[in-house]
Scaffold this motif. Structure first.
Motif, PDB file in Angstrom:
ATOM      1  N   SER A  71      15.053   0.340  16.451  1.00  0.00           N
ATOM      2  CA  SER A  71      14.029   1.195  15.856  1.00  0.00           C
ATOM      3  C   SER A  71      14.526   2.603  15.542  1.00  0.00           C
ATOM      4  N   ALA A  72      13.896   3.642  16.090  1.00  0.00           N
ATOM      5  CA  ALA A  72      14.277   5.021  15.765  1.00  0.00           C
ATOM      6  C   ALA A  72      15.495   5.481  16.576  1.00  0.00           C
ATOM      7  N   GLU A  73      16.043   4.620  17.383  1.00  0.00           N
ATOM      8  CA  GLU A  73      17.264   4.885  18.162  1.00  0.00           C
ATOM      9  C   GLU A  73      17.093   6.053  19.136  1.00  0.00           C
ATOM     10  N   ARG A  74      15.870   6.232  19.611  1.00  0.00           N
ATOM     11  CA  ARG A  74      15.618   7.314  20.569  1.00  0.00           C
ATOM     12  C   ARG A  74      16.215   7.000  21.930  1.00  0.00           C
ATOM     13  N   THR A  75      16.134   5.722  22.330  1.00  0.00           N
ATOM     14  CA  THR A  75      16.649   5.366  23.655  1.00  0.00           C
ATOM     15  C   THR A  75      18.167   5.461  23.695  1.00  0.00           C
ATOM     16  N   ALA A  76      18.801   5.086  22.579  1.00  0.00           N
ATOM     17  CA  ALA A  76      20.259   5.218  22.530  1.00  0.00           C
ATOM     18  C   ALA A  76      20.643   6.688  22.745  1.00  0.00           C
ATOM     19  N   ALA A  77      19.906   7.592  22.118  1.00  0.00           N
ATOM     20  CA  ALA A  77      20.187   9.027  22.296  1.00  0.00           C
ATOM     21  C   ALA A  77      19.844   9.468  23.728  1.00  0.00           C
ATOM     22  N   ALA A  78      18.749   8.938  24.253  1.00  0.00           N
ATOM     23  CA  ALA A  78      18.330   9.309  25.615  1.00  0.00           C
ATOM     24  C   ALA A  78      19.362   8.872  26.653  1.00  0.00           C
ATOM     25  N   ASN A  79      20.032   7.755  26.393  1.00  0.00           N
ATOM     26  CA  ASN A  79      21.069   7.292  27.328  1.00  0.00           C
ATOM     27  C   ASN A  79      22.144   8.360  27.517  1.00  0.00           C
ATOM     28  N   ALA A 113      21.748  11.698  26.657  1.00  0.00           N
ATOM     29  CA  ALA A 113      21.133  12.941  27.123  1.00  0.00           C
ATOM     30  C   ALA A 113      20.937  12.914  28.645  1.00  0.00           C
ATOM     31  N   ALA A 114      20.677  11.743  29.182  1.00  0.00           N
ATOM     32  CA  ALA A 114      20.431  11.635  30.636  1.00  0.00           C
ATOM     33  C   ALA A 114      21.664  12.074  31.429  1.00  0.00           C
ATOM     34  N   PHE A 115      22.843  11.713  30.925  1.00  0.00           N
ATOM     35  CA  PHE A 115      24.071  12.131  31.619  1.00  0.00           C
ATOM     36  C   PHE A 115      24.211  13.649  31.611  1.00  0.00           C
ATOM     37  N   ASP A 137      13.027   0.401  21.926  1.00  0.00           N
ATOM     38  CA  ASP A 137      13.213   1.817  21.651  1.00  0.00           C
ATOM     39  C   ASP A 137      12.082   2.604  22.304  1.00  0.00           C
ATOM     40  N   GLY A 138      12.433   3.771  22.844  1.00  0.00           N
ATOM     41  CA  GLY A 138      11.455   4.551  23.603  1.00  0.00           C
ATOM     42  C   GLY A 138      11.486   4.204  25.076  1.00  0.00           C
ATOM     43  N   SER A 139      12.301   3.209  25.449  1.00  0.00           N
ATOM     44  CA  SER A 139      12.368   2.881  26.879  1.00  0.00           C
ATOM     45  C   SER A 139      13.191   3.934  27.614  1.00  0.00           C
ATOM     46  N   ILE A 140      13.036   3.939  28.907  1.00  0.00           N
ATOM     47  CA  ILE A 140      13.678   4.918  29.782  1.00  0.00           C
ATOM     48  C   ILE A 140      15.203   4.863  29.618  1.00  0.00           C
ATOM     49  N   ALA A 141      15.853   6.019  29.685  1.00  0.00           N
ATOM     50  CA  ALA A 141      17.318   6.039  29.699  1.00  0.00           C
ATOM     51  C   ALA A 141      17.797   5.256  30.915  1.00  0.00           C
ATOM     52  N   ALA A 142      18.848   4.483  30.739  1.00  0.00           N
ATOM     53  CA  ALA A 142      19.307   3.633  31.840  1.00  0.00           C
ATOM     54  C   ALA A 142      19.657   4.482  33.071  1.00  0.00           C
ATOM     55  N   LEU A 143      20.284   5.634  32.845  1.00  0.00           N
ATOM     56  CA  LEU A 143      20.683   6.461  33.997  1.00  0.00           C
ATOM     57  C   LEU A 143      19.454   6.956  34.768  1.00  0.00           C
ATOM     58  N   ASP A 144      18.365   7.229  34.041  1.00  0.00           N
ATOM     59  CA  ASP A 144      17.144   7.687  34.708  1.00  0.00           C
ATOM     60  C   ASP A 144      16.482   6.561  35.513  1.00  0.00           C
ATOM     61  N   ALA A 145      16.790   5.317  35.140  1.00  0.00           N
ATOM     62  CA  ALA A 145      16.227   4.179  35.877  1.00  0.00           C
ATOM     63  C   ALA A 145      17.058   3.841  37.117  1.00  0.00           C
ATOM     64  N   SER A 202      32.602   8.574  29.289  1.00  0.00           N
ATOM     65  CA  SER A 202      33.707   9.381  29.827  1.00  0.00           C
ATOM     66  C   SER A 202      33.872   9.115  31.317  1.00  0.00           C
ATOM     67  N   GLY A 203      34.967   9.653  31.853  1.00  0.00           N
ATOM     68  CA  GLY A 203      35.221   9.515  33.283  1.00  0.00           C
ATOM     69  C   GLY A 203      34.143  10.189  34.118  1.00  0.00           C
ATOM     70  N   ALA A 204      33.666  11.343  33.656  1.00  0.00           N
ATOM     71  CA  ALA A 204      32.600  12.036  34.384  1.00  0.00           C
ATOM     72  C   ALA A 204      31.345  11.169  34.437  1.00  0.00           C
ATOM     73  N   ASP A 205      31.081  10.442  33.340  1.00  0.00           N
ATOM     74  CA  ASP A 205      29.911   9.553  33.326  1.00  0.00           C
ATOM     75  C   ASP A 205      30.033   8.489  34.423  1.00  0.00           C
ATOM     76  N   VAL A 206      31.226   7.926  34.559  1.00  0.00           N
ATOM     77  CA  VAL A 206      31.430   6.911  35.599  1.00  0.00           C
ATOM     78  C   VAL A 206      31.171   7.539  36.968  1.00  0.00           C
ATOM     79  N   LEU A 207      31.708   8.724  37.166  1.00  0.00           N
ATOM     80  CA  LEU A 207      31.544   9.421  38.449  1.00  0.00           C
ATOM     81  C   LEU A 207      30.058   9.672  38.743  1.00  0.00           C
TER      82      LEU A 207
END
Ligand code: FNR
Length: 383
Positions: free
Chosen positions: A43-51, A53-55, A285-293, A315-320
């Motif tokens: 859809s509007a690809e908001r969740t992809a962006a939220a994924n 942004a959550a990091f 789309d519009g679902s919670i960012a995975a990191l926030d879940a 990135s490596g920081a994301d894994v951490l």
């Protein structure tokens, strides 16, 4: 070091050094349909962006003077679902990798083996389970549970025979999400028959076809329509994991969990692990960012199941950060597919080595000696 020292000799890396750089290069060199297939979200690809942004709402608080930066000072290895990995990273299951490079799934299996990390093979692969099993090191099989139980069982047992170490049931995709980029390009790779190699090589599937798909274009079209009819199971329930338990002794992970109650439900029903994931924003789309879940799922089942994570790792920081929030390992998605698309085997290897080196650096410079060191005290939530 290899790269910096290469620079002394005037050698400048030919491939981009970040995940974003890989995506940008992929957009330049791949066909628009191939690029859209990987890059597109729902859809509007908001969740992809939220994924992503959550990091950005977490920051690492590095600790100093801990002697964790020298060669050999860190142990990145981890055991997850009984599988020993050199680092807490597996390649996420991505269907139809042939669209990126011929033999894509086999290449990814070989490269991950070389690096000592894991790979998860998609049900929608363009190579067969057996071809990939013969090439792979530590690998798991991702199941899109078809609505025919005999076919589901056949897939699972073929994977076990071929050497898979776990079954990953993806539960967020009983049907594809609404993906405008695919729709605009009328880009339906499966309908060209590329994503159904596992089906075409399966005796249970073939028995449903009136004529062998090799015989004519019409026979192939019928095979594809049969596949469409069998692809997902709209009535799958957590209790169905009991069937999986009968079919195989392998550990079971359930991928696509976002709600802590669903995590509890599937672990109660016998899952050994859950993968917190929103499918890279490709489903709801519009679902919670995975990191926030992730934190709530860790709180609900983390004491009795392994919690893995994907969707937005770049990135490596994301894994951490994911580890600090309680993930045992991460699945790495789109960037390795871009690497594969840009430069085949070298590109896939490059994309994965980038992540591993970056993670190793982030870990050591943050004062962590191994992958169980990061915890909630390692990070701060910022606004
Ligand atoms: C996927 N994903 C996926 N998942 C799955 O269980 N089976 C599959 O066949 C596929 N196929 C697939 C194709 C493509 C092109 C993408 C981008 C993703 C989802 C994948 O395993 C993972 O959850 C996401 O890729 C994570 O998001 P990021 O980090 O790649 O954005």
């Amino acid at each position: 070091n290899e790269i910096y020292l290469g620079g002394l000799g005037g050698i400048v890396p030919e491939l981009p050094m970040t995940a974003d750089g890989l995506e940008k290069r992929a957009k330049e060199v791949l066909g628009p349909a191939e690029y859209a297939y990987v890059a597109g979200s729902a859809s509007a690809e908001r969740t992809a962006a939220a994924n992503r942004a959550a990091f950005d709402r977490y920051r690492i608080i590095p600790r100093m003077l801990r002697g964790t930066t020298g060669p050999g000072a860190r142990d990145l290895s981890v055991e997850v679902l009984g599988t020993r990995l050199a680092a807490p990273v597996l390649t996420a299951p991505i269907g139809v990798l042939e669209l990126m490079h011929e033999g894509g799934e086999v290449i990814v299996a070989e490269v991950t083996k070389e690096l000592g990390i894991g790979s998860v093979l998609s049900t929608a692969a363009s190579s067969t389970i057996e071809e990939v099993g013969a090439a792979a090191g530590e690998w798991w099989y991702q199941l899109y549970w078809p609505n025919d139980p005999e076919l589901a069982r056949s897939f699972v047992q073929r994977a076990e025979r071929a050497g898979a170490k776990a079954i990953v049931v993806t539960v967020d995709t009983p049907t594809l999400g609404w993906r405008p980029q695919d729709l605009e390009l009328a880009h339906l790779p499966f309908l060209h028959g590329k994503g159904i190699a596992n089906y075409l090589s399966d005796p249970v599937f073939r028995a449903k076809l009136p004529t062998p798909p090799e015989e004519s274009e019409d026979a192939m079209r019928i095979a594809i329509l049969t596949w469409v009819g069998l692809f997902g199971n709209h009535n799958l329930r957590a209790t169905d994991l009991a069937h999986l338990r009968e079919w195989t002794d392998l550990p079971i992970a359930v991928k696509g969990i976002l709600h802590p109650d669903d995590a509890r439900l599937v672990v109660d029903a016998g899952a050994d692990a859950v993968v917190v994931s929103n499918h890279g924003g490709r489903q709801v789309d519009g679902s919670i960012a995975a990191l926030d879940a992730l934190p709530a799922v860790v709180a609900s089942v983390g004491d009795r199941a392994d919690v893995l994570f994907d969707s937005g790792v770049r990135s490596g920081a994301d894994v951490l950060i994911a580890l600090a929030l309680g993930a045992k390992a991460v699945l790495y998605g789109r960037p390795y597919a871009y690497g594969l698309g840009i430069a085949g085997r070298d590109g896939a290897r490059h994309a994965l080595r980038l992540l591993l080196a970056d993670f190793d650096s982030a870990l050591g410079l943050s004062g962590c000696a191994n992958v169980t060191d990061p915890n909630r005290g390692t990070i701060a939530a910022v606004r």
